[in-house]
Design a protein around this motif. Sequence first.
Motif: not given
Lengths: 55, 239
Positions: A7, A14, B75, B78-79, B129, B132-133, B135-136
């Motif tokens: 996640t 990536n 981060f 990346l996302f 799970f 979690l995205e 949360w990020l």
Amino acid sequence: MRGLIKTLIGDARNLGCIAIITALAAALIASPARPFAGALIPLALLAAAAYLARR
Amino acid sequence: MSDLSVMIAAFLTAAVEWVEAFTIVLAVALAIGWQRAIAASLAALAVLAALTLFGASAISAIGNLRIAQFIIGIFLLLFGLRWLAKAIARGAGLKPLHDEAAAFAKLSASAALAERRGAMLVAFQGVLFEGLEVWLIVVALGVQTGHTAAAAAAAIAALLVVMAIGTALRAPLARVPENTIKFGVGCAILSFGTFWTLAALGYQWPLGDYSLPALLGFYAVGGLLLISAFKRPAAMAAR
């Protein structure tokens, strides 16, 4: 734990794309080509999105 | 940066993830009952709340603002890159669209739901799970802009909306335009990530904060052009 890592960073491709583009950004900003960083890095990110989309 | 832009990004990201989580919880609820499925989901939400508090304090504790900005920027890159690439691939037909009804049918037929504790674990892991995205995004956008409470409120609002619609329908939310939302959120998160990463490395954006809408427009137009370019060879190959 694997779910959390995936996640946060995604897969190796990536992560590799972002590592290369971040290194490129740091090099550009430290060079005389600094004013072009704001145009070149978004272009590089779009190219990375194209590469990842085709994988 | 306004509360509103952070809240919209957090709400849309959360909505996509909660829709996927709801599909899992619904399949579990129909197998072992709503009470146990909700208990497992609440346990996962409690873990996510604790992670949000921990993540926000850990980033706030970094004394150097530029280092914190750089970490958050990376981060987000990346996302955002992952979401945009996925949305382009699905939009161009290179990958199948995410199908909530198919995911629900597959999970409902899974042997993992046959046993009560296993099914509760499926619900717990599913919510954790997918969350979690959320949360990020809440931590990264919230801490960097000083609007963590607003971002968290938007994520909770998205959860309540998805739960209300899902509970009323008692079916997977298959009609949510997931790929369109993913494309928009991917462009927005990539814009925030680009802006903050370059700023942390010492780049001065010529338009200041107004560079953000310009970046968003660039990624949106570029992404749409890529979808159109990738669609053509696929259509020609199909002839």
